[in-house]
Design a protein around this motif. Structure first.
Motif, PDB file in Angstrom:
ATOM      1  N   ASP C  16       0.736  -1.301   0.089  1.00  0.00           N
ATOM      2  CA  ASP C  16      -0.014   0.014  -0.012  1.00  0.00           C
ATOM      3  C   ASP C  16       0.865   1.270   0.017  1.00  0.00           C
ATOM      4  O   ASP C  16       0.448   2.204  -0.636  1.00  0.00           O
ATOM      5  CB  ASP C  16      -0.906  -0.033   1.327  1.00  0.00           C
ATOM      6  N   GLU C  17       2.051   1.343   0.783  1.00  0.00           N
ATOM      7  CA  GLU C  17       2.879   2.355   0.780  1.00  0.00           C
ATOM      8  C   GLU C  17       3.348   2.823  -0.570  1.00  0.00           C
ATOM      9  O   GLU C  17       3.356   3.840  -1.036  1.00  0.00           O
ATOM     10  CB  GLU C  17       3.960   2.261   1.758  1.00  0.00           C
ATOM     11  N   ILE C  20       0.519   4.180  -2.701  1.00  0.00           N
ATOM     12  CA  ILE C  20       0.536   5.550  -2.572  1.00  0.00           C
ATOM     13  C   ILE C  20       1.540   6.581  -2.874  1.00  0.00           C
ATOM     14  O   ILE C  20       1.289   7.614  -3.667  1.00  0.00           O
ATOM     15  CB  ILE C  20       0.033   5.770  -0.972  1.00  0.00           C
ATOM     16  N   ARG C  21       2.727   6.318  -2.963  1.00  0.00           N
ATOM     17  CA  ARG C  21       3.720   6.998  -3.320  1.00  0.00           C
ATOM     18  C   ARG C  21       3.819   7.283  -4.923  1.00  0.00           C
ATOM     19  O   ARG C  21       3.715   8.209  -5.349  1.00  0.00           O
ATOM     20  CB  ARG C  21       4.974   6.124  -3.168  1.00  0.00           C
ATOM     21  N   ASP C  24       0.363   9.486  -5.663  1.00  0.00           N
ATOM     22  CA  ASP C  24       0.968  10.849  -5.338  1.00  0.00           C
ATOM     23  C   ASP C  24       1.596  11.641  -6.419  1.00  0.00           C
ATOM     24  O   ASP C  24       1.467  12.785  -6.694  1.00  0.00           O
ATOM     25  CB  ASP C  24       1.680  10.896  -3.985  1.00  0.00           C
TER      26      ASP C  24
ATOM     27  N   LEU D  87      -7.853   0.474   2.417  1.00  0.00           N
ATOM     28  CA  LEU D  87      -7.447   2.132   2.629  1.00  0.00           C
ATOM     29  C   LEU D  87      -8.616   2.955   2.932  1.00  0.00           C
ATOM     30  O   LEU D  87      -9.860   2.960   2.096  1.00  0.00           O
ATOM     31  CB  LEU D  87      -6.684   2.532   1.372  1.00  0.00           C
ATOM     32  N   LYS D  91      -7.722   8.475   4.417  1.00  0.00           N
ATOM     33  CA  LYS D  91      -6.230   8.233   4.266  1.00  0.00           C
ATOM     34  C   LYS D  91      -5.984   8.503   2.788  1.00  0.00           C
ATOM     35  O   LYS D  91      -4.833   9.128   2.411  1.00  0.00           O
ATOM     36  CB  LYS D  91      -5.977   6.627   4.672  1.00  0.00           C
ATOM     37  N   LYS D  92      -6.919   8.283   1.907  1.00  0.00           N
ATOM     38  CA  LYS D  92      -6.835   8.569   0.272  1.00  0.00           C
ATOM     39  C   LYS D  92      -6.718   9.930   0.062  1.00  0.00           C
ATOM     40  O   LYS D  92      -6.131  10.603  -0.759  1.00  0.00           O
ATOM     41  CB  LYS D  92      -7.623   7.821  -0.403  1.00  0.00           C
TER      42      LYS D  92
END
Lengths: 102, 102, 102, 102
Positions: C16-17, C20-21, C24, D87, D91-92
């Motif tokens: 998940d990290e 998300i990176r 983003d 998620l 958080k998103k």
């Protein structure tokens, strides 16, 4: 037939073979409903009664989890017309497939 | 082949006949690209090079407008893997259609 | 403003990290275009000129690959009305957010 | 919270005002469920228990028909992870909205 849906069930899987195995179980379930369906490369379309179709759509993700997926995503399209008929799968695709086969 | 897309182009139209006429023009355009495609009840899948596919996807809505739609919506799925191949349309659907034909 | 799009870019990621990176980076790119945008939990909406929006949509997947994803999927919605305006993001969501904030 | 969904309910409507009126009734229904939700320009996200969410998704189209639409389409995204959490909406999106507000 007052509705049609299309569903892409996307299980989390280690590799393509595992993905295909789980998606095949979902498609087998859809076949087992006895409704008219149409398997495409991204999604499977099904036609029938709206409430029944939405129950099937809900069950597809349970099938994927039971088949071994730790999580699952899905992308669903719905068209529903309580009075009168929606365009049938056959009406939408048959002529194009005949042209492809020429 | 590093990508495949699926596109549902939905022109605003007075009635079902007009809708089908415009969508058929979009499908004719997709056929004219010479790429592998697959017409389903909700969307048409196409496989090829990512950049070329995205240009085709963009053009589909211009086709619908030129065919007479005052406005148009579209729903698009993309899968892109620069190194190595994505699952082909044939690999995804052929066995299921054979089973349907039994 | 003759169009609006919404895009969900889904990079393949180890966890998940990492997901998300990469997402983003895609959102940073969308911000950098200077267009009106709206980040939601599943997709980011952008409004502007149709051709420019479709070029941005195409670039988003290149951004995800450059950010390290080995492959990427995307789900895109488009609404395009060459003459006259489409409903703005503000018109669609503002009142609901005020109600949420009451 | 083991799931989140996003739904775009698209009633057939005579004009934009009628469309908005019907969509607002659907959003009011979603609010009435008491679950966490997030209204975006194309879709409304909701988070909660998978089975409950899918029942809400099914009901949304009934709401649109009861509100006067002769037919309705819907586009639905689902993410479901029976063990462990998906998620969250917060958080998103939260960090991106803070950046927008700077």
């Amino acid at each position: 037939m007052n509705a049609s849906v299309a569903i892409q069930t996307l299980p989390k899987a280690e590799n393509d073979e595992e993905l295909i195995r789980i998606v095949d179980e979902v498609i087998d379930y859809i076949k087992s409903t006895g409704l008219n369906y149409y398997v495409g490369p991204f999604e499977t379309a099904i036609e029938g009664d709206y409430d029944e179709l939405m129950d099937i759509v809900k069950e597809c993700q349970h099938i994927a989890i039971r088949a071994g997926a730790p999580s699952v995503s899905a992308y669903i399209k719905v068209t529903y017309k309580p009075e009168g008929d929606v365009l049938t799968i056959e009406k939408k695709v048959t002529k194009h497939h005949q042209q492809q086969g020429e």
